[in-house]
Motif scaffolding. Structure first.
Motif, mmCIF file in Angstrom:
data_model
loop_
_atom_site.group_PDB
_atom_site.id
_atom_site.type_symbol
_atom_site.label_atom_id
_atom_site.label_comp_id
_atom_site.label_asym_id
_atom_site.label_seq_id
_atom_site.Cartn_x
_atom_site.Cartn_y
_atom_site.Cartn_z
ATOM 1 N N THR A 1 0.847 -1.189 0.000
ATOM 2 C CA THR A 1 0.000 0.000 0.000
ATOM 3 C C THR A 1 0.886 1.244 0.000
ATOM 4 O OG1 THR A 1 -0.008 0.147 2.412
ATOM 5 C CG2 THR A 1 -1.717 -1.246 1.392
ATOM 6 N N PRO A 2 0.300 2.410 -0.258
ATOM 7 C CA PRO A 2 1.099 3.638 -0.138
ATOM 8 C C PRO A 2 1.720 3.806 1.245
ATOM 9 C CG PRO A 2 -0.887 4.083 -1.385
ATOM 10 C CD PRO A 2 -1.027 2.678 -0.869
ATOM 11 N N ASN A 3 1.027 3.374 2.299
ATOM 12 C CA ASN A 3 1.592 3.494 3.642
ATOM 13 C C ASN A 3 2.803 2.585 3.821
ATOM 14 O OD1 ASN A 3 -0.241 5.419 4.471
ATOM 15 N ND2 ASN A 3 -1.652 3.945 5.380
ATOM 16 N N LEU A 4 2.754 1.386 3.225
ATOM 17 C CA LEU A 4 3.913 0.495 3.290
ATOM 18 C C LEU A 4 5.096 1.127 2.558
ATOM 19 C CD1 LEU A 4 4.188 -3.292 3.091
ATOM 20 C CD2 LEU A 4 5.461 -1.970 1.391
ATOM 21 N N VAL A 5 4.840 1.759 1.429
ATOM 22 C CA VAL A 5 5.909 2.431 0.682
ATOM 23 C C VAL A 5 6.540 3.531 1.536
ATOM 24 C CG1 VAL A 5 6.378 3.943 -1.288
ATOM 25 C CG2 VAL A 5 5.038 1.854 -1.607
ATOM 26 N N GLU A 6 5.720 4.276 2.267
ATOM 27 C CA GLU A 6 6.265 5.325 3.131
ATOM 28 C C GLU A 6 7.170 4.727 4.211
ATOM 29 O OE1 GLU A 6 5.967 8.692 2.582
ATOM 30 O OE2 GLU A 6 5.138 7.831 0.747
ATOM 31 N N GLU A 7 6.811 3.557 4.700
ATOM 32 C CA GLU A 7 7.645 2.920 5.719
ATOM 33 C C GLU A 7 8.944 2.390 5.120
ATOM 34 O OE1 GLU A 7 8.292 1.405 9.798
ATOM 35 O OE2 GLU A 7 7.737 3.216 8.698
ATOM 36 N N VAL A 8 8.891 1.907 3.884
ATOM 37 C CA VAL A 8 10.121 1.528 3.179
ATOM 38 C C VAL A 8 11.055 2.733 3.098
ATOM 39 C CG1 VAL A 8 11.041 0.958 0.886
ATOM 40 C CG2 VAL A 8 9.170 -0.399 1.845
ATOM 41 N N LEU A 9 10.520 3.874 2.739
ATOM 42 C CA LEU A 9 11.319 5.088 2.594
ATOM 43 C C LEU A 9 11.886 5.567 3.933
ATOM 44 C CD1 LEU A 9 8.948 6.860 0.086
ATOM 45 C CD2 LEU A 9 11.359 6.390 -0.378
ATOM 46 N N ARG A 10 11.119 5.408 4.996
ATOM 47 C CA ARG A 10 11.592 5.833 6.315
ATOM 48 C C ARG A 10 12.615 4.861 6.889
ATOM 49 N NH1 ARG A 10 11.666 4.538 11.491
ATOM 50 N NH2 ARG A 10 10.669 2.546 10.973
ATOM 51 N N HIS A 11 12.328 3.576 6.782
ATOM 52 C CA HIS A 11 13.074 2.558 7.512
ATOM 53 C C HIS A 11 14.514 2.418 7.028
ATOM 54 C CE1 HIS A 11 14.177 -1.704 8.475
ATOM 55 N NE2 HIS A 11 13.683 -1.342 9.636
ATOM 56 N N ASP A 12 14.731 2.487 5.720
ATOM 57 C CA ASP A 12 16.078 2.278 5.181
ATOM 58 C C ASP A 12 16.238 3.087 3.901
ATOM 59 O OD1 ASP A 12 18.615 1.292 5.112
ATOM 60 O OD2 ASP A 12 18.074 -0.759 4.592
ATOM 61 N N PRO A 13 16.375 4.409 4.024
ATOM 62 C CA PRO A 13 16.372 5.280 2.852
ATOM 63 C C PRO A 13 17.654 5.162 2.032
ATOM 64 C CG PRO A 13 16.821 6.559 4.816
ATOM 65 C CD PRO A 13 16.484 5.166 5.284
ATOM 66 N N PRO A 14 17.600 5.582 0.781
ATOM 67 C CA PRO A 14 18.745 5.412 -0.122
ATOM 68 C C PRO A 14 19.825 6.478 0.025
ATOM 69 C CG PRO A 14 16.977 6.473 -1.300
ATOM 70 C CD PRO A 14 16.432 6.153 0.074
ATOM 71 N N LEU A 15 19.523 7.519 0.755
ATOM 72 C CA LEU A 15 20.463 8.630 0.908
ATOM 73 C C LEU A 15 20.521 8.982 2.380
ATOM 74 C CD1 LEU A 15 22.212 10.676 -0.750
ATOM 75 C CD2 LEU A 15 20.259 12.223 -0.623
ATOM 76 N N HIS A 16 21.655 8.717 3.007
ATOM 77 C CA HIS A 16 21.752 8.929 4.446
ATOM 78 C C HIS A 16 22.189 10.331 4.837
ATOM 79 C CE1 HIS A 16 21.776 4.736 6.501
ATOM 80 N NE2 HIS A 16 20.717 4.930 5.745
ATOM 81 N N LEU A 17 22.794 11.031 3.908
ATOM 82 C CA LEU A 17 23.355 12.342 4.253
ATOM 83 C C LEU A 17 23.164 13.315 3.112
ATOM 84 C CD1 LEU A 17 25.294 14.200 6.001
ATOM 85 C CD2 LEU A 17 27.150 13.216 4.667
ATOM 86 N N PHE A 18 22.692 14.510 3.448
ATOM 87 C CA PHE A 18 22.674 15.608 2.501
ATOM 88 C C PHE A 18 23.321 16.795 3.205
ATOM 89 C CE2 PHE A 18 20.250 17.435 -1.263
ATOM 90 C CZ PHE A 18 20.741 16.491 -2.146
ATOM 91 N N THR A 19 23.922 17.688 2.454
ATOM 92 C CA THR A 19 24.620 18.811 3.071
ATOM 93 C C THR A 19 24.027 20.142 2.629
ATOM 94 O OG1 THR A 19 26.274 18.822 1.298
ATOM 95 C CG2 THR A 19 26.798 17.550 3.285
#
Length: 349
Positions: free
Chosen positions: A221-239
C-alpha cells in the motif's frame, strides 16, 4: 563538519533559507573536471533562488502529476516483463529487477529509446561517482567524460525529440526563452541521475527490509511504501552551505561552512517514531512524514514518480513471487553518501 541527527533539527535546517545547496564561496576546480561542471553548474539541485525558482517552475510545467500518474500501467507492465525473465535458480534481484526498472521508466518519460538504457546507466553511474568519497583522479576523468558523452547524446535527441516525451516539452519551454539549452540538458541529466540511483537502492533495501521483518507478502500500500522510505532510505546524508555568517542550533557558522543533515538518523528519531528500528507498515498516516525526500524548496521533484515506481514494482513483485526469500545475508555497498546493497541474492521458486 557538524551533523544534525534528530528529526526536528534536520527538518528545520532543510527549510532554513540561511542555508542552501549553492556554495557561496565556489572552490577552484581542476581542468580535467570541466565537462562535469559544465553540466552540474546548471542543475537545479545545486542552485538557489532566484535561478532555482525559475528552473523548478518551468520543469514542473512538464513534470506534471497527471503525466506521472499515467505511467502507472507502464511501470506495472515493465515489472511483469522483468519478473517473466527471472531464472529458476537463485539470482541477484538488483541486476534482474531493481536496476533495470527505474532506468527504463526514465527513458520512457524522457522519450529516448529504451535500447539506450545501458548507455544512460553507465553515464549516470560515472557522474554520480563524483559525489562518492575516496574518488580518484580516474573517477573524476570518467565523470567528466560521461557528462560530455551524455550531453552529446542529448544534443542528437533534441534534433528530433519523441513528440510525447519530456524532452519535447522541455524544448517547448526553451523555445519560449524560459530555459537555456544548457539548463534543458542539465535537467534531463538530473532527472535520470537522481531518478535512477536512489530508486534502485530503495527497492533493494525495501525488499531486504520486508523479508528481514518477515513481512514479505504483506499488502503493498502507499503506507507500506512510506515505511520503506523511512526505515532504510537510499540517501543517508545531505549537506547545506551557510549562505551567510549565522548562529543556528547552538553552532556558529561562517559563510561557506557546511552542515551535514543525517536523513536516516532523523527517520529513526525515537522522539518521533515509536520503536523506530522496527518495520511497521501501518505506522502511517499517523506518524510524521520522513525526511527521505528532503524538505523545503529543494524537496525532491521526483518524489511522486519514485513513490509510484516503488508501489507498482513492489506490488507486482509480491504478487508474482509470494515465496521470495533472501538466500544470503545482504551486504551494503561501501559507498558514501548513497546507502544501498551490493547485491541481493534471492530465490523465488
Amino acid at each position: 563538519m557538524p551533523m544534525a541527527a534528530d528529526h526536528a533539527t534536520v527538518s528545520a535546517l532543510l527549510r532554513d533559507r540561511r542555508f542552501g545547496r549553492e556554495d557561496p564561496v565556489p572552490p577552484d576546480r581542476p581542468a580535467h573536471q570541466a565537462d562535469f561542471w559544465a553540466v552540474e553548474n546548471h542543475s537545479m539541485l545545486e542552485l538557489e533562488p532566484p535561478r532555482h525558482t525559475r528552473l523548478r517552475a518551468q520543469v514542473l510545467r512538464a513534470f506534471t502529476s497527471r503525466r506521472i500518474a499515467a505511467l502507472g500501467p507502464e511501470i506495472a507492465a515493465l515489472a511483469h516483463e522483468l519478473v517473466d525473465a527471472f531464472p529458476s535458480e537463485p539470482f541477484d534481484l538488483l541486476d534482474a529487477f531493481a536496476r533495470p526498472l527505474p532506468v527504463r521508466v526514465i527513458a520512457r518519460l524522457l522519450g529516448v529509446p529504451e535500447a539506450d538504457a545501458p548507455s544512460l546507466l553507465a553515464w549516470s553511474n560515472a557522474m554520480v561517482g563524483m559525489y562518492q568519497a575516496r574518488r580518484t583522479h580516474a573517477d573524476e576523468v570518467a565523470a567528466a567524460r560521461a557528462a560530455a558523452e551524455f550531453t552529446s547524446y542529448l544534443t542528437d535527441m533534441f534534433r528530433a525529440p519523441a513528440p510525447n516525451g519530456l524532452i519535447a516539452q522541455l524544448l517547448a519551454v526553451e523555445a519560449e526563452n524560459k530555459l537555456s539549452r544548457d539548463e534543458t540538458c542539465a535537467t534531463c541529466i538530473l532527472l535520470l541521475n537522481a531518478g535512477h540511483e536512489a530508486t534502485v537502492h530503495t527497492l533493494g533495501n525495501g525488499v531486504a527490509g520486508l523479508c528481514a521483518a518477515d513481512l514479505w507478502g504483506a499488502e503493498v500500500t502507499p503506507n507500506l511504501v512510506e515505511e520503506v522510505l523511512r526505515h532504510d532510505p537510499p540517501l543517508h546524508l545531505f549537506t547545506r552551505f551557510a549562505m551567510e555568517d549565522v548562529e543556528a542550533h547552538g553552532h556558529q557558522f561562517a559563510r561557506g561552512d557546511r552542515v551535514g543533515l543525517l536523513l536516516a538518523a532523523a527517520n529513526r528519531d525515537p522522539d518521533v517514531y515509536s520503536d523506530p528500528a522496527r518495520f511497521i507498515p501501518d505506522r502511517y498516516p499517523a506518524a510524521p512524514a520522513s525526511v527521505s525526500f528532503g524538505a523545503g524548496l529543494h524537496f525532491c521533484l521526483g518524489a511522486p514518480l519514485a513513490r509510484l515506481e516503488l508501489l507498482e514494482a513492489l506490488r507486482i513483485l509480491a504478487q508474482r513471487c509470494p515465496d521470495l526469500r533472501v538466500v544470503e545475508p545482504p551486504r551494503y555497498a561501501n559507498i558514501y553518501h548513497f546507502h544501498g546493497l551490493e547485491r541481493l541474492q534471492v530465490d523465488v521458486s
